[in-house]
Scaffold this active site. Structure first.
Site, PDB file in Angstrom:
ATOM      1  N   LYS A  96     -43.406 -18.023  17.597  1.00 32.07           N
ATOM      2  CA  LYS A  96     -43.547 -19.476  17.643  1.00 32.07           C
ATOM      3  C   LYS A  96     -42.276 -20.122  17.108  1.00 32.07           C
ATOM      4  O   LYS A  96     -41.993 -20.063  15.924  1.00 32.07           O
ATOM      5  CB  LYS A  96     -44.735 -19.957  16.814  1.00 32.07           C
ATOM      6  CG  LYS A  96     -45.125 -21.360  17.245  1.00 32.07           C
ATOM      7  CD  LYS A  96     -45.705 -22.219  16.168  1.00 32.07           C
ATOM      8  CE  LYS A  96     -44.712 -23.004  15.380  1.00 32.07           C
ATOM      9  NZ  LYS A  96     -43.978 -24.050  16.092  1.00 32.07           N
TER      10      LYS A  96
ATOM     11  N   GLY B 293     -39.264 -20.274   6.598  1.00 31.89           N
ATOM     12  CA  GLY B 293     -39.552 -21.712   6.594  1.00 31.89           C
ATOM     13  C   GLY B 293     -39.837 -22.191   5.187  1.00 31.89           C
ATOM     14  O   GLY B 293     -39.352 -21.609   4.207  1.00 31.89           O
ATOM     15  N   SER B 294     -40.641 -23.231   5.103  1.00 35.38           N
ATOM     16  CA  SER B 294     -40.853 -23.872   3.800  1.00 35.38           C
ATOM     17  C   SER B 294     -41.874 -23.109   2.951  1.00 35.38           C
ATOM     18  O   SER B 294     -42.732 -22.386   3.471  1.00 35.38           O
ATOM     19  CB  SER B 294     -41.339 -25.304   4.009  1.00 35.38           C
ATOM     20  OG  SER B 294     -42.617 -25.285   4.602  1.00 35.38           O
TER      21      SER B 294
ATOM     22  N   THR C 129     -45.562 -23.994   3.806  1.00 35.92           N
ATOM     23  CA  THR C 129     -46.140 -23.274   4.942  1.00 35.92           C
ATOM     24  C   THR C 129     -46.378 -21.809   4.567  1.00 35.92           C
ATOM     25  O   THR C 129     -47.401 -21.229   4.936  1.00 35.92           O
ATOM     26  CB  THR C 129     -45.211 -23.378   6.171  1.00 35.92           C
ATOM     27  OG1 THR C 129     -45.009 -24.770   6.448  1.00 35.92           O
ATOM     28  CG2 THR C 129     -45.810 -22.721   7.390  1.00 35.92           C
ATOM     29  N   GLY C 130     -45.465 -21.227   3.812  1.00 38.03           N
ATOM     30  CA  GLY C 130     -45.631 -19.842   3.373  1.00 38.03           C
ATOM     31  C   GLY C 130     -46.962 -19.632   2.649  1.00 38.03           C
ATOM     32  O   GLY C 130     -47.681 -18.657   2.880  1.00 38.03           O
TER      33      GLY C 130
ATOM     34  N   GLU D 254     -39.805 -15.668   4.072  1.00 36.35           N
ATOM     35  CA  GLU D 254     -38.452 -16.037   3.604  1.00 36.35           C
ATOM     36  C   GLU D 254     -38.476 -17.548   3.461  1.00 36.35           C
ATOM     37  O   GLU D 254     -38.570 -18.266   4.442  1.00 36.35           O
ATOM     38  CB  GLU D 254     -37.405 -15.568   4.620  1.00 36.35           C
ATOM     39  CG  GLU D 254     -36.039 -15.366   4.001  1.00 36.35           C
ATOM     40  CD  GLU D 254     -35.187 -16.602   4.077  1.00 36.35           C
ATOM     41  OE1 GLU D 254     -35.476 -17.556   3.304  1.00 36.35           O
ATOM     42  OE2 GLU D 254     -34.254 -16.626   4.895  1.00 36.35           O
TER      43      GLU D 254
ATOM     44  N   GLU E 258     -35.659 -27.627  -3.004  1.00 33.42           N
ATOM     45  CA  GLU E 258     -34.738 -27.466  -1.885  1.00 33.42           C
ATOM     46  C   GLU E 258     -34.659 -28.775  -1.094  1.00 33.42           C
ATOM     47  O   GLU E 258     -35.687 -29.317  -0.693  1.00 33.42           O
ATOM     48  CB  GLU E 258     -35.244 -26.347  -0.978  1.00 33.42           C
ATOM     49  CG  GLU E 258     -34.288 -26.007   0.138  1.00 33.42           C
ATOM     50  CD  GLU E 258     -34.748 -24.797   0.943  1.00 33.42           C
ATOM     51  OE1 GLU E 258     -35.918 -24.764   1.358  1.00 33.42           O
ATOM     52  OE2 GLU E 258     -33.925 -23.882   1.150  1.00 33.42           O
TER      53      GLU E 258
END
Ligand code: ADP
Length: 495
Positions: free
Chosen positions: A189, A242-243, A246-247, A265, A399
């Protein structure tokens, strides 16, 4: 390779609507919906991509499951898989300029970096894993007499890969290369704002002879398509860049479904630490600037916290500000551009909000801080340096993912280590010093996946990249990446 006439033609070429690539075919969303692709270069609508549904994700996962279970890929001899993957890398190289320009129109990265880091690096990555796949085998365990312990390495199954928009091809290939070489099948995706080049390389994979269903791409929203992949009972391994937010959702989704392995990551707040004995100050200034300002700071390993020994602080900041002001920000398709467009209006607004907050706290905006080139309709931000940042400021802990550098002074090595390790993240770091012992001490003491010494960034494919703490787990790049996509199986045989 850079042909300005060709680039100008490609810049103006209409972009056909994107499609999913499922089971060897281009498909539209089952519900028929599409989403606009906005070019950050000028805010115009570039084309559309399918607004994937849960059903689309399930169809793609079904195709990947069948393709894995019937062995059309996993049971091919590794040398055969290698041939197809090498052909794929060759096709990506042959289409490098088209892919790079398409990617830049989609995500805004400056072309100089995009050419190298996107198709160039994707092809190199796929080639690296293709070449390795017929050279890794199982083990015979050192058992006592009377038994034979064979340790097989088997492909892990169906991989769900959810990737971000900053370097879609490079990061996509970091997942696809080892996953496919290992014999897994994949449902990928892409991010909403950087899908076009990944769709294109999936088509090139079919052209190279990758069997239908082995690599499927489903576009759409993370909360719909990504969520469906994360909650699937048929996906065995989930890999993500990603962020952190979301992780966390992905780990929950795994826990609430089939306990699929999840590798994350999640970016960082990486400290770039400059000691006063830095051997080459001009080099340190230039490389530190590149480490935060290239690709408008949209780099997971960006050196977004500059820690400078106090006696050097003012002089270093002054040189860095001069350098930042000289960086050419603007049209990402101009090869002279040092930093292109910010990926989206949402990201630009987030960047500016960080600066506003710093300003409100009385921090000093030494240079930048604003949106620029608004008349183009695109999303551009001036390289920004903020001094007087406290270790507890949001700018020092969270971040930004934009061209915003937080500068903090330190007095001693111990204090530098304490500040460096004082965030939730642990992805990258750098130490600039002429003292070899100190360099090695710092490498040991800094909690990060990669510590650069007298440089920033550029660690090549042969070394692993992965975070500690809340920057994630597992590794992309290097032969270690295979570990995510292979299962160990023991055969215990009585002789
Ligand atoms: P960013 O905020 O920088 O865009 P995200 O983590 O939101 O970072 O996006 C990275 C990738 O994760 C994108 O492909 C995005 O579509 C996807 N994503 C976002 N939300 C979810 C979710 N709830 N479940 C699965 N994937 C998601």
């Amino acid at each position: 390779m850079f042909d300005p006439v060709r680039v100008e033609a490609l810049r103006r070429a209409p972009v056909a609507p994107g499609s999913h690539v499922i089971d060897g075919e281009r498909r539209q969303a089952s519900g028929g919906g599409a989403m606009d692709v906005i070019s950050p270069i000028d805010g115009s609508i570039l084309t559309t991509i399918p607004r994937g549904t849960r059903e689309d994700a399930e169809i793609a996962i079904g195709a990947a499951r069948r393709a894995f279970d019937d062995g059309r890929w996993s049971e091919l001899a590794p040398a055969e898989r290698k041939k197809i993957l090498l052909k794929w890398a060759e096709l990506i190289d042959a289409n490098a300029l088209e892919l790079a320009v398409l990617g830049v129109r989609d995500n805004g990265t400056e072309i100089g970096m995009a050419l190298k880091a996107e198709p160039g690096s994707a092809a190199a990555t796929i080639r690296f894993y293709a070449e390795a796949v017929d050279k890794i085998g199982g083990e015979i365990a050192p058992t006592g007499p009377g038994n034979l312990g064979l340790v097989h390495r088997e492909p892990a199954g169906v991989v769900g890969a959810i990737v971000p928009w900053n370097f879609p091809l490079m990061i996509g290939a970091w997942k696809l290369g080892p996953a496919l070489a290992a014999g897994c099948t994949v449902v990928l995706k892409p991010a909403e704002t950087a899908s076009l080049t990944l769709i294109r390389i999936a088509e090139l994979a079919l052209e190279a002879g990758l069997p239908a269903g082995v690599l499927n791409v489903v576009t759409g929203e993370g909360a719909v398509v990504g969520e469906a992949i994360a909650r699937s009972m048929d996906v065995d391994v989930l890999v993500f860049t990603g962020s952190a937010a979301t992780g966390r959702r992905l780990l929950e989704a795994s826990a609430q479904s089939n306990l699929k392995r999840v590798y994350l990551e999640l970016g960082g707040k990486s400290p770039n630490i400059v000691f006063a004995d830095t051997p080459n100050l001009d080099e340190a200034v230039k490389v530190s600037a590149n480490g935060i300002f290239r690709n408008s700071g949209q780099v997971c390993v960006a050196g977004s916290r500059l820690l400078v020994e106090r006696c050097l602080h003012d002089a270093f900041v002054e040189k860095l500000a001069e350098h930042a002001q000289d960086l050419r920000v603007g049209d990402p398709l101009d090869p002279a551009t040092a930093a292109g467009a910010v990926n989206s209006q949402r990201q630009l607004e987030q960047n500016l909000a960080f600066v506003e907050e710093a300003r409100a706290r009385g921090r000093r905006i030494v240079t930048g801080g604003d949106r620029i080139l608004q008349e183009t309709g695109g999303y551009y931000m001036a390289p920004t340096i903020v001094t007087g940042v406290g270790p507890d400021d949001r700018l020092a802990r969270e971040e930004v993912f934009g061209p915003v550098l937080a500068v903090l002074p330190f007095d001693t090595e111990d204090e530098a280590v304490a500040i460096a390790n004082g965030t939730d993240y642990g992805l990258a770091a750098a130490v600039w010093t002429a003292d070899l012992s100190r360099a090695h001490r710092m490498v040991r003491r800094i909690r990060a996946g990669v510590v650069h010494v007298n440089t920033y960034g550029g660690a090549d494919l042969t070394v692993p990249l992965g975070g500690v703490k809340q920057s994630g787990n597992g590794h992309d790049k290097s032969l270690h990446a295979f570990e995510k996509y292979l299962n160990l199986k023991t055969a215990w045989i009585k002789l």
